[in-house]
Design a protein around this motif. Structure first.
Motif, PDB file in Angstrom:
ATOM      1  N   HIS A   7     -59.760 -40.994  -0.906  1.00 29.27           N
ATOM      2  CA  HIS A   7     -60.621 -42.171  -0.977  1.00 29.27           C
ATOM      3  C   HIS A   7     -59.754 -43.411  -1.172  1.00 29.27           C
ATOM      4  O   HIS A   7     -58.556 -43.320  -1.438  1.00 29.27           O
ATOM      5  N   ALA A   8     -60.379 -44.556  -0.999  1.00 32.17           N
ATOM      6  CA  ALA A   8     -59.632 -45.813  -1.092  1.00 32.17           C
ATOM      7  C   ALA A   8     -59.006 -45.987  -2.470  1.00 32.17           C
ATOM      8  O   ALA A   8     -59.507 -45.469  -3.473  1.00 32.17           O
ATOM      9  N   LEU A   9     -57.909 -46.721  -2.505  1.00 30.57           N
ATOM     10  CA  LEU A   9     -57.290 -47.123  -3.764  1.00 30.57           C
ATOM     11  C   LEU A   9     -58.151 -48.237  -4.353  1.00 30.57           C
ATOM     12  O   LEU A   9     -58.373 -49.271  -3.713  1.00 30.57           O
ATOM     13  N   VAL A  10     -58.663 -48.021  -5.551  1.00 29.92           N
ATOM     14  CA  VAL A  10     -59.534 -49.019  -6.183  1.00 29.92           C
ATOM     15  C   VAL A  10     -58.686 -49.891  -7.111  1.00 29.92           C
ATOM     16  O   VAL A  10     -58.028 -49.394  -8.026  1.00 29.92           O
ATOM     17  N   VAL A  11     -58.704 -51.190  -6.832  1.00 23.74           N
ATOM     18  CA  VAL A  11     -57.862 -52.132  -7.554  1.00 23.74           C
ATOM     19  C   VAL A  11     -58.728 -53.189  -8.227  1.00 23.74           C
ATOM     20  O   VAL A  11     -59.520 -53.867  -7.560  1.00 23.74           O
ATOM     21  N   TYR A  12     -58.594 -53.319  -9.540  1.00 27.78           N
ATOM     22  CA  TYR A  12     -59.154 -54.471 -10.250  1.00 27.78           C
ATOM     23  C   TYR A  12     -58.086 -55.553 -10.196  1.00 27.78           C
ATOM     24  O   TYR A  12     -56.994 -55.375 -10.735  1.00 27.78           O
ATOM     25  N   THR A  13     -58.384 -56.657  -9.514  1.00 32.37           N
ATOM     26  CA  THR A  13     -57.363 -57.689  -9.370  1.00 32.37           C
ATOM     27  C   THR A  13     -57.712 -58.954 -10.134  1.00 32.37           C
ATOM     28  O   THR A  13     -58.823 -59.476 -10.028  1.00 32.37           O
ATOM     29  N   SER A  14     -56.740 -59.434 -10.900  1.00 27.56           N
ATOM     30  CA  SER A  14     -56.869 -60.698 -11.615  1.00 27.56           C
ATOM     31  C   SER A  14     -56.030 -61.785 -10.961  1.00 27.56           C
ATOM     32  O   SER A  14     -55.936 -62.892 -11.483  1.00 27.56           O
ATOM     33  N   VAL A  15     -55.408 -61.456  -9.811  1.00 25.34           N
ATOM     34  CA  VAL A  15     -54.816 -62.487  -8.954  1.00 25.34           C
ATOM     35  C   VAL A  15     -55.988 -63.173  -8.255  1.00 25.34           C
ATOM     36  O   VAL A  15     -56.995 -62.532  -7.946  1.00 25.34           O
ATOM     37  N   ASP A  16     -55.882 -64.493  -8.001  1.00 29.32           N
ATOM     38  CA  ASP A  16     -56.987 -65.180  -7.336  1.00 29.32           C
ATOM     39  C   ASP A  16     -57.326 -64.480  -6.021  1.00 29.32           C
ATOM     40  O   ASP A  16     -56.459 -63.889  -5.373  1.00 29.32           O
ATOM     41  N   GLU A  17     -58.592 -64.560  -5.647  1.00 27.40           N
ATOM     42  CA  GLU A  17     -59.109 -63.752  -4.534  1.00 27.40           C
ATOM     43  C   GLU A  17     -58.352 -63.994  -3.233  1.00 27.40           C
ATOM     44  O   GLU A  17     -58.015 -63.052  -2.508  1.00 27.40           O
ATOM     45  N   GLU A  18     -58.054 -65.245  -2.924  1.00 28.97           N
ATOM     46  CA  GLU A  18     -57.369 -65.561  -1.665  1.00 28.97           C
ATOM     47  C   GLU A  18     -55.992 -64.901  -1.604  1.00 28.97           C
ATOM     48  O   GLU A  18     -55.645 -64.251  -0.609  1.00 28.97           O
ATOM     49  N   ASN A  19     -55.218 -65.047  -2.661  1.00 31.39           N
ATOM     50  CA  ASN A  19     -53.862 -64.491  -2.646  1.00 31.39           C
ATOM     51  C   ASN A  19     -53.851 -62.978  -2.811  1.00 31.39           C
ATOM     52  O   ASN A  19     -53.006 -62.294  -2.227  1.00 31.39           O
ATOM     53  N   ALA A  20     -54.779 -62.443  -3.603  1.00 28.87           N
ATOM     54  CA  ALA A  20     -54.867 -60.987  -3.731  1.00 28.87           C
ATOM     55  C   ALA A  20     -55.161 -60.356  -2.376  1.00 28.87           C
ATOM     56  O   ALA A  20     -54.573 -59.322  -2.013  1.00 28.87           O
ATOM     57  N   THR A  21     -56.054 -60.978  -1.614  1.00 27.41           N
ATOM     58  CA  THR A  21     -56.395 -60.473  -0.284  1.00 27.41           C
ATOM     59  C   THR A  21     -55.180 -60.502   0.631  1.00 27.41           C
ATOM     60  O   THR A  21     -54.899 -59.525   1.349  1.00 27.41           O
ATOM     61  N   LYS A  22     -54.430 -61.601   0.602  1.00 26.12           N
ATOM     62  CA  LYS A  22     -53.218 -61.706   1.425  1.00 26.12           C
ATOM     63  C   LYS A  22     -52.231 -60.587   1.092  1.00 26.12           C
ATOM     64  O   LYS A  22     -51.689 -59.919   1.980  1.00 26.12           O
ATOM     65  N   ILE A  23     -51.988 -60.379  -0.215  1.00 27.10           N
ATOM     66  CA  ILE A  23     -50.983 -59.403  -0.644  1.00 27.10           C
ATOM     67  C   ILE A  23     -51.429 -57.979  -0.335  1.00 27.10           C
ATOM     68  O   ILE A  23     -50.678 -57.171   0.222  1.00 27.10           O
ATOM     69  N   LEU A  24     -52.678 -57.650  -0.691  1.00 22.88           N
ATOM     70  CA  LEU A  24     -53.133 -56.275  -0.531  1.00 22.88           C
ATOM     71  C   LEU A  24     -53.419 -55.923   0.928  1.00 22.88           C
ATOM     72  O   LEU A  24     -53.282 -54.763   1.329  1.00 22.88           O
ATOM     73  N   ASP A  25     -53.767 -56.921   1.743  1.00 22.00           N
ATOM     74  CA  ASP A  25     -53.881 -56.673   3.187  1.00 22.00           C
ATOM     75  C   ASP A  25     -52.507 -56.345   3.773  1.00 22.00           C
ATOM     76  O   ASP A  25     -52.382 -55.492   4.666  1.00 22.00           O
ATOM     77  N   ALA A  26     -51.459 -57.028   3.292  1.00 20.52           N
ATOM     78  CA  ALA A  26     -50.097 -56.756   3.754  1.00 20.52           C
ATOM     79  C   ALA A  26     -49.667 -55.351   3.336  1.00 20.52           C
ATOM     80  O   ALA A  26     -48.994 -54.637   4.104  1.00 20.52           O
ATOM     81  N   PHE A  27     -50.066 -54.940   2.120  1.00 23.29           N
ATOM     82  CA  PHE A  27     -49.783 -53.581   1.643  1.00 23.29           C
ATOM     83  C   PHE A  27     -50.438 -52.551   2.558  1.00 23.29           C
ATOM     84  O   PHE A  27     -49.802 -51.572   2.981  1.00 23.29           O
ATOM     85  N   LYS A  28     -51.702 -52.769   2.916  1.00 19.25           N
ATOM     86  CA  LYS A  28     -52.403 -51.838   3.800  1.00 19.25           C
ATOM     87  C   LYS A  28     -51.739 -51.784   5.184  1.00 19.25           C
ATOM     88  O   LYS A  28     -51.565 -50.705   5.767  1.00 19.25           O
ATOM     89  N   ALA A  29     -51.328 -52.958   5.683  1.00 12.47           N
ATOM     90  CA  ALA A  29     -50.690 -53.004   6.994  1.00 12.47           C
ATOM     91  C   ALA A  29     -49.378 -52.221   7.003  1.00 12.47           C
ATOM     92  O   ALA A  29     -49.041 -51.561   7.987  1.00 12.47           O
TER      93      ALA A  29
END
Length: 315
Positions: A7-29
């Motif tokens: 199942h997906a990796l579930v991450v509680y992120t306290s990085v702001d939403e815009e930057n968390a999305t950038k970083i974690l999308d790069a991780f997935k890629a």
């Protein structure tokens, strides 16, 4: 596929939403790992992790200052994992036992509009001491410690560098050069961008963004040293998807993962000394970082801010 990765990796992120999305999308890629993100600021994230301790609903807490992750460790909410990349990190960028690893750091910095100073015939500062130069009278914006944690970090930095009494003597000497003390910790970079002030003091991301956008801005890290904030991540105790949680830690602390911070324009400074934050920006090895004790900072905040009001504003 291993059961732990079903199942997906579930991450509680306290990085702001815009930057968390950038970083974690790069991780997935890079890794192919699916990530489900839930955005929670530091306090609510810790409370939720604590409430779910007997049946964790997330695998990783991503973001929030490192002192929050120290609390999570002390409360037995996280588990150790020493990443293979940990040996490349400075001691202040990781927990010795692997309970947390840093994601990025934001040092205090001075942003300078080189065009405005040049037009005034004023030099480019390179140190805290330089900022007291009479050439900068009424030209500096910085946050107020009454409302800004960023400004409190300035007090803590100066206290570590010189001791409390000398720190306050310095701030009194700096005061005539301060055009305004802003309520927000990020307002000075905005004023710098529109040319309202030629010198601004805050954490570095706002200045790095201006440089990237082509403004005539130079980022200066005072040579005596600067305080900083460190955002960190932890693997939660009894994480259901431990394999992918470890992959995230490995990737984020690697040179390739850290390079994604600048590639994706987060304007966060990498935690590795061998990774650049971008063109013209020094690596962490070139910046003298000044650590301060979190318990001292917490216990003395009101007293130090009150002293600032009395001695600096009230002079």
């Amino acid at each position: 596929m291993a059961a732990s990765s079903a199942h997906a990796l579930v991450v509680y992120t306290s990085v702001d939403e815009e930057n968390a999305t950038k970083i974690l999308d790069a991780f997935k890629a890079d890794t192919g790992v699916d990530v489900q993100m839930v955005f929670l600021s530091s306090g609510p994230a810790l409370s939720r992790i604590e409430a779910e301790a007997n049946r964790p609903q997330a695998d990783v807490w991503f973001g929030a200052p490192s002192e929050n992750h120290i609390l999570a460790k002390e409360r037995n909410l996280t588990q150790p994992y020493v990443s293979a990349s940990a040996g490349d990190l400075a001691d202040n960028m990781k927990d010795a036992d692997g309970y947390w690893h840093a994601i990025y750091t934001n040092p205090l910095a001075v942003g300078v509009r080189t065009d405005i100073l040049e037009s005034r015939g004023a030099p480019i500062p390179s140190s805290w001491e330089d900022l007291t130069n009479e050439a900068y009278r009424g030209l500096i914006q910085m946050p107020s410690p009454q409302s800004s944690g960023t400004a409190y970090a300035v007090i803590l930095t100066l206290n570590e560098l010189w001791g409390e009494d000398k720190a306050y003597e310095y701030m009194k000497a700096l005061n005539p050069n301060v055009q305004t003390y802003t309520q927000s910790g990020t307002a000075p970079s905005g004023a710098l961008g529109v040319g309202e002030t030629p010198i601004a003091l805050q954490f570095s991301p706002g200045f790095l963004k201006l440089v990237d956008e082509g403004f005539p801005v130079q980022v200066m890290f005072p040579s005596e040293g600067v305080g900083y904030e460190v955002a960190a991540m932890s693997i939660l105790k009894d994480a259901a998807n431990l394999d992918d949680a470890k992959k995230l830690v490995d990737w984020m602390t690697s040179a390739s993962g850290q390079a994604k911070l600048s590639e994706n324009k987060t304007y966060f400074l990498p935690i590795r000394s061998d990774v650049s934050a971008g063109e013209g920006i020094p690596t962490l090895a070139d910046i003298k970082l000044v650590p301060y004790d979190a318990s001292f900072a917490s216990e003395n905040r009101q007293r130090l801010v009150d002293r600032w009001v009395d001695e600096v504003l009230g002079q």
